[in-house]
Design a protein around this motif. Structure first.
Motif, PDB file in Angstrom:
ATOM      1  N   PRO A 142      -3.611   8.626  -2.528  1.00  0.00           N
ATOM      2  CA  PRO A 142      -4.481   7.909  -1.501  1.00  0.00           C
ATOM      3  C   PRO A 142      -4.116   7.856  -0.296  1.00  0.00           C
ATOM      4  O   PRO A 142      -3.198   8.120   0.236  1.00  0.00           O
ATOM      5  N   PRO A 143      -5.295   7.505   0.711  1.00  0.00           N
ATOM      6  CA  PRO A 143      -5.089   7.275   2.093  1.00  0.00           C
ATOM      7  C   PRO A 143      -4.219   6.294   2.352  1.00  0.00           C
ATOM      8  O   PRO A 143      -3.480   5.506   1.465  1.00  0.00           O
ATOM      9  N   GLN A 144      -3.649   6.170   3.693  1.00  0.00           N
ATOM     10  CA  GLN A 144      -2.789   5.117   4.121  1.00  0.00           C
ATOM     11  C   GLN A 144      -3.590   3.759   3.631  1.00  0.00           C
ATOM     12  O   GLN A 144      -4.840   3.459   3.660  1.00  0.00           O
ATOM     13  N   LYS A 145      -2.644   2.760   3.431  1.00  0.00           N
ATOM     14  CA  LYS A 145      -3.143   1.210   2.855  1.00  0.00           C
ATOM     15  C   LYS A 145      -3.833   0.785   3.881  1.00  0.00           C
ATOM     16  O   LYS A 145      -5.013  -0.073   3.410  1.00  0.00           O
ATOM     17  N   TYR A 146      -4.042   1.139   5.425  1.00  0.00           N
ATOM     18  CA  TYR A 146      -4.899   0.473   6.288  1.00  0.00           C
ATOM     19  C   TYR A 146      -6.301   0.994   6.095  1.00  0.00           C
ATOM     20  O   TYR A 146      -7.096   0.020   6.050  1.00  0.00           O
TER      21      TYR A 146
END
Length: 521
Positions: A142-146
């Motif tokens: 998945p993408p960065q948590k931000y």
């Protein structure tokens, strides 16, 4: 909120919203003393807007939209301080996002909450054509948590299903572990933690039910973001401000299917003069997109932010409707048994007329296909009337340079048609006179350049009206007669032509006498 598209306000958004006002601000000095009037009465000192009490300033600033409020905050320190009042921004947050965000649980003031949510909303709307945002979201799965935390706000996310441990899902979406259905557990995972697999839409729906509404989900995201640095999103927003028209226009031309893109390219370049070298790179990464935008006046306006008050989404819809009209117009013209010159002339003059009639309206609102087509049909009707007067393409090229041609295309007033008819009638009189039987000697003696002005010339350019040559003098007489219709100019033209013919005849006689003398007869 979405319809406010002032380009200047967009460009100053980050700096006005984020940076505090400098300590020293240029404010007109106030005179502390009173001034005696002519009648001896001491008048009260002048007081400006910053001298009003905060309660009055709040009432005034409460009437402004958020972007005008930002501009007002940059006037002076007093307005900056008052404009940051939570009650002002709480109202705008409620209108735009459905919540005032005045609770301490978010750790954000309403102004900061408005800034973050507004930037994210604008950026996510550009996802189909924002390559930089695509790289951030799609570079890792998945993408960065931000970014995942911001995606909690979106129902439709074009990413593969989420595979995360239950504690991370609880942390990001705020959904309790006991609410996660066991059927979504990924049995193939060898990790110690329980891995769950959900569609993004499923998690969004569960978050809405768990938090009790979308505004509570927004508050949850803001609360999770209280310790994050938002430099990346602010940088992306600045890039969006600078490049949004280029991104969206490129997506319109090249982001469609191959067949649709080829069809649009054909319509876009049809009967346009363009640099083949620049257009040959159509769709490539080094394509000169600004040059392509300059080929049509409407797309040139969109590129410069002049459509729909600078709103890129409404502006691009106007551009799409414009090319939809071009497609219909092209199909209609090619279905007629016209020569290529007439087809090209009708197409180009129709587009020019449509832009001339609608450009000011397009600067403030969206123009749909029906509006474009209605104006186009009126322009085509006027062009056909002009074509009947011209009779052939040579005369059509002649009257195209006249002001009456453009005035009739703009207004449709029949008086300009009468002016053109008179012009063509006088042109035929000149042509008929020079070809009369009794003037054949004139045509035989006149120099070729002068004879072409009387019979074959289609346009008299301005540079031909100046100078001391015979051609310039004859051009001036013809131009005056064609535009005014006064007989004295026609008589002066005939006299000048006769003089030129006599001079040519005398020159020929002189040359013959000189030749005979030389031979010795």
């Amino acid at each position: 909120m979405e319809g406010d598209g002032n380009v200047e306000l967009y460009n100053m958004w980050i700096t006005s919203l984020m940076a505090p006002l400098p300590d020293q601000v240029s404010v007109p000095p106030q005179q502390p003393w009173e001034v005696d009037g002519e009648d001896g009465i001491r008048s009260a000192p002048y007081r400006g807007l910053p001298d009003m009490c905060d309660e009055i300033l709040l009432l005034i600033l409460d009437l402004l939209d958020p972007f005008t409020l930002l501009r007002a905050s940059g006037v002076c320190t007093t307005l900056y301080r008052v404009s940051c009042t939570d009650s002002l921004w709480a109202k705008h947050c409620r209108v735009a996002f459905g919540s005032c965000f005045r609770s301490d649980s978010t750790d954000y003031s309403p102004k900061e909450a408005f800034k973050l949510l507004y930037m994210w909303r604008k950026l996510y709307m550009t996802l189909p054509y924002n390559r930089q945002l695509q790289d951030l979201l799609f570079s890792g799965i998945p993408p960065q948590k931000y970014w995942v935390q911001w995606l909690v706000l979106e129902e439709m996310v074009p990413l593969p299903p989420v595979k995360l441990p239950d504690d991370e899902i609880e942390d990001i979406w705020g959904i309790s572990k006991d609410l996660l259905d066991e059927k979504h557990k990924d049995e193939c995972s060898e990790a110690l933690d329980s891995i769950f697999k959900f569609e993004w839409k499923e998690l969004h729906t569960m978050a809405l039910l768990h938090h009790g509404g979308y505004t509570n989900v927004q508050a949850h995201v803001l609360r999770k973001m209280r310790s994050e640095c938002h430099e990346d999103m602010e940088w992306l927003y600045c890039q969006y401000n600078e490049n949004r028209f280029q991104w969206l226009f490129s997506y319109l031309l090249f982001g469609l299917s191959k067949s649709s893109a080829r069809q649009l390219q054909r319509i876009y370049l049809w009967w346009q003069r363009f640099d083949k070298k620049k257009v040959s790179r159509w769709g490539s990464t080094d394509c000169d997109i600004q040059y392509i935008a300059s080929l049509h006046p409407l797309t040139h306006d969109f590129w410069n932010g002049k459509l729909a008050n600078g709103d890129e989404n409404i502006g691009i819809q106007t551009v799409e409707n414009y090319f939809s009209m071009c497609k219909s117009l092209l199909a209609w013209i090619l279905g007629r048994k016209w020569g290529r010159f007439k087809q090209k002339k009708v197409y180009k003059d129709t587009l020019e007329g449509v832009y001339r009639m609608l450009k000011f309206e397009a600067q403030v609102s969206m123009i749909n296909h029906d509006q474009f087509w209605m104006v186009a049909k009126a322009q085509m009707s006027r062009i056909c009337s002009l074509e009947k007067i011209a009779g052939n393409y040579v005369n059509w090229k002649l009257i195209d340079a006249l002001p009456w041609y453009r005035m009739f295309m703009a207004s449709g007033d029949p008086i300009y048609l009468e002016q053109l008819k008179g012009f063509m009638f006088r042109k035929r009189l000149i042509n008929k006179w020079v070809l009369e039987q009794e003037n054949l000697w004139v045509s035989n003696l006149l120099p070729e350049s002068l004879f072409q002005l009387l019979e074959y010339e289609t346009k008299i350019y301005e540079d031909k009206l100046h100078g001391d040559t015979f051609g310039a003098h004859l051009s001036r007489l013809i131009w005056l007669y064609l535009h005014s219709g006064q007989q004295l100019y026609m008589d002066a033209m005939k006299g000048f032509v006769y003089e030129c013919a006599y001079a040519s005849y005398s020159s020929q006689i002189y040359d013959c006498v000189s030749l005979v003398s030389y031979i010795g007869f």
